[in-house]
Design an enzyme around this catalytic site. Structure first.
Site, PDB file in Angstrom:
ATOM      1  N   GLY A  93       0.813  -1.198   0.000  1.00 33.46           N
ATOM      2  CA  GLY A  93       0.000   0.000   0.000  1.00 33.46           C
ATOM      3  C   GLY A  93       0.850   1.252   0.000  1.00 33.46           C
ATOM      4  O   GLY A  93       0.510   2.256  -0.634  1.00 33.46           O
ATOM      5  N   ARG A 121      -8.435  -3.428  -1.310  1.00 31.96           N
ATOM      6  CA  ARG A 121      -8.293  -2.256  -0.441  1.00 31.96           C
ATOM      7  C   ARG A 121      -8.955  -1.034  -1.071  1.00 31.96           C
ATOM      8  O   ARG A 121      -8.753  -0.750  -2.253  1.00 31.96           O
ATOM      9  CB  ARG A 121      -6.819  -1.971  -0.150  1.00 31.96           C
ATOM     10  CG  ARG A 121      -6.153  -3.064   0.649  1.00 31.96           C
ATOM     11  CD  ARG A 121      -4.688  -2.822   0.882  1.00 31.96           C
ATOM     12  NE  ARG A 121      -4.431  -1.736   1.799  1.00 31.96           N
ATOM     13  CZ  ARG A 121      -3.238  -1.487   2.334  1.00 31.96           C
ATOM     14  NH1 ARG A 121      -2.203  -2.258   2.033  1.00 31.96           N
ATOM     15  NH2 ARG A 121      -3.066  -0.489   3.158  1.00 31.96           N
ATOM     16  N   ASP A 319      -0.215   0.618  13.163  1.00 30.66           N
ATOM     17  CA  ASP A 319       0.299  -0.709  12.833  1.00 30.66           C
ATOM     18  C   ASP A 319       0.612  -1.535  14.079  1.00 30.66           C
ATOM     19  O   ASP A 319       0.878  -2.729  13.975  1.00 30.66           O
ATOM     20  CB  ASP A 319       1.543  -0.604  11.950  1.00 30.66           C
ATOM     21  CG  ASP A 319       1.193  -0.244  10.513  1.00 30.66           C
ATOM     22  OD1 ASP A 319       0.068  -0.551  10.082  1.00 30.66           O
ATOM     23  OD2 ASP A 319       2.034   0.354   9.829  1.00 30.66           O
ATOM     24  N   ARG A 350      -8.052  -5.288  10.150  1.00 31.66           N
ATOM     25  CA  ARG A 350      -7.321  -5.826  11.297  1.00 31.66           C
ATOM     26  C   ARG A 350      -8.144  -5.822  12.573  1.00 31.66           C
ATOM     27  O   ARG A 350      -7.883  -6.625  13.487  1.00 31.66           O
ATOM     28  CB  ARG A 350      -6.010  -5.046  11.501  1.00 31.66           C
ATOM     29  CG  ARG A 350      -4.962  -5.382  10.445  1.00 31.66           C
ATOM     30  CD  ARG A 350      -3.703  -4.561  10.605  1.00 31.66           C
ATOM     31  NE  ARG A 350      -2.677  -5.027   9.654  1.00 31.66           N
ATOM     32  CZ  ARG A 350      -1.603  -4.327   9.332  1.00 31.66           C
ATOM     33  NH1 ARG A 350      -1.390  -3.137   9.870  1.00 31.66           N
ATOM     34  NH2 ARG A 350      -0.726  -4.822   8.472  1.00 31.66           N
TER      35      ARG A 350
END
Length: 441
Positions: A93, A121, A319, A350
């Protein structure tokens, strides 16, 4: 590849790879530069190698040797890919969001695509930004996902107005502005992931590009054109990777040293040290030596925090959600991870994925639109077969979780080879500390 993981005790020292975020920025600015640049300690991951292949299509030359990548920049000879050729970003990405704005400074058509994960995405925010600045952009399948195409050039006299929840495409336009004749103004209504914008500014500053970011990150201006000069720079270690051996040691009652730690402050993920220390983690960061000493065995608890709850706003380091979700299962009390909406737009959703897989392993997890609530329940955790969703951070976090389970419990992770996206040889590296990860295929 399926990996089998179980309880183990770690010892020794380990060095994590170079930063993916820094490596990709270095490669792209070296491509824009006139002359030969040397990048030492680059991350040889799939995402970074996808970047190498992409910049070769637009005029750069790259020589790869262990620990040193040499880039002959395209400079003024930078160009769009050959007609009918596409930029394939693989699983990256970052590459997609960075390089697309740079290539939108050209008059001409360009198409971006990627692997199965990338093509799921959403890129509507990027397409909208391109159209705001005068490029004609659209999703080829009209579903808001790659592949997508655009035809530039973007207009420096227009102002980009966007929420800025995702930082990557903002960084892309900041780098693109170095090629524009004038000042590109960007206004963000709700900026997140702000350390990554600072990281981009530092790289642009070093390249001689005039870049200003307001204190609240809502106003960004970058002045071009600037002919970037070649450089020699070392890539700092990756803080996103540091999190995994760190949580592994804490939950497995181990003692390890993590070396070559980046203390520059250019990566927001270093905040995980402060977060874990707040619940009693024995972590000592020797900034002078660039080492972190981690000792497990101490009880991790949120009981002494307000409302007996560890509340972590991760908007600046999203992240970390996978690693934090795992160690939260071992923290007495309640952990609330907030401001995480952007985590639904990463390699996978996620938020949903971590709730799903942790629940399979006996954890008590609640999912909100913009938060994840995890109740510490180490005694109820057990093994099982889990999915990585081909997401590197999910795979690494679940592997580390197994190290803290009861004796005899095992976790088997499907599609675990995805770790190579950001941490090549993750399992081999952890095995040098005694993790005992094994191929279960």
């Amino acid at each position: 590849m399926k990996i089998k993981c179980k309880k183990a005790s770690l010892s020794g020292s380990v060095t994590v790879p170079g930063s993916k975020s820094h490596t990709i920025r270095a490669l792209l600015l070296a491509t824009l530069a006139d002359g030969v640049s040397e990048i030492s300690n680059p991350l040889p991951s799939q995402d970074c190698l996808s970047t190498v292949q992409a910049i070769k299509k637009i005029g750069a030359e790259v020589q790869i040797k262990d620990g040193l990548w040499t880039v002959t920049g395209a400079g003024n000879k930078l160009h769009l890919p050959a007609e009918n050729d596409k930029i394939d970003v693989g699983n990256s990405g970052s590459l997609m969001y960075f390089l697309c704005p740079i290539l939108s400074t050209f008059g001409g058509k360009c198409t971006f695509t990627g692997d199965e994960s990338i093509c799921k995405r959403p890129v509507t925010h990027l397409i909208d930004a391109l159209n705001q600045l005068g490029a004609q952009a659209k999703s080829i399948n009209n579903d808001g996902t790659p592949p997508f195409e655009f035809c530039g050039p973007i207009d420096v006299n227009k102002t980009l107005l966007t929420d800025g929840k995702l930082s990557q495409y903002i960084s892309g336009f900041m780098m693109a502005a170095s090629r524009l004749n004038g000042t590109l103004n960007i206004k963000l209504t709700n900026p997140k992931e702000t350390p990554y914008l600072t990281m981009t500014k530092l790289w642009l500053d070093g390249a001689g590009v005039s870049c200003h970011i307001s204190d609240d990150f809502k106003q960004i201006s970058v002045k071009g054109p600037v002919q970037i000069k070649s450089f020699k720079k070392a890539v700092p270690s990756d803080w996103e990777a540091v999190a995994f051996p760190m949580i592994a040691a804490l939950i497995s009652e181990s003692s390890i040293v993590i070396e070559n730690i980046d203390g520059s402050g250019s990566q927001g993920d270093d905040k995980i040290v402060e977060v874990l220390q707040s619940v009693g983690a024995d972590i000592n960061w020797d900034r002078t030596a660039g080492k972190i000493y981690v000792k497990g065995g101490k009880k991790l608890s949120a009981k002494n925090l307000p409302n007996q709850t560890l509340t972590v706003n991760i908007s600046s380091f999203p992240d970390a959600i996978c690693a934090l979700s795992v160690i939260a299962c071992f923290i007495e009390g309640k952990t609330v991870i907030t401001d995480i909406e952007i985590c639904r737009k990463k390699e996978t959703d996620r938020i949903w994925a971590m709730k799903s897989e942790l629940t399979k392993l006996g954890a008590k997890v609640e999912e909100g639109d913009d938060c994840l609530i995890i109740y510490g329940c180490a005694e109820s955790l057990h093994g099982g077969n889990v999915e990585s969703y081909k997401d590197h951070r999910i795979a690494m976090s679940l592997a580390c979780m197994a190290l803290g389970l009861k004796q005899g419990e095992t976790i088997e992770i499907n599609d675990a080879e995805c770790c190579s996206v950001s941490f090549p040889k993750f399992f081999e590296t952890m095995n040098t500390l005694g993790a005992g990860f094994k191929n279960a295929d």
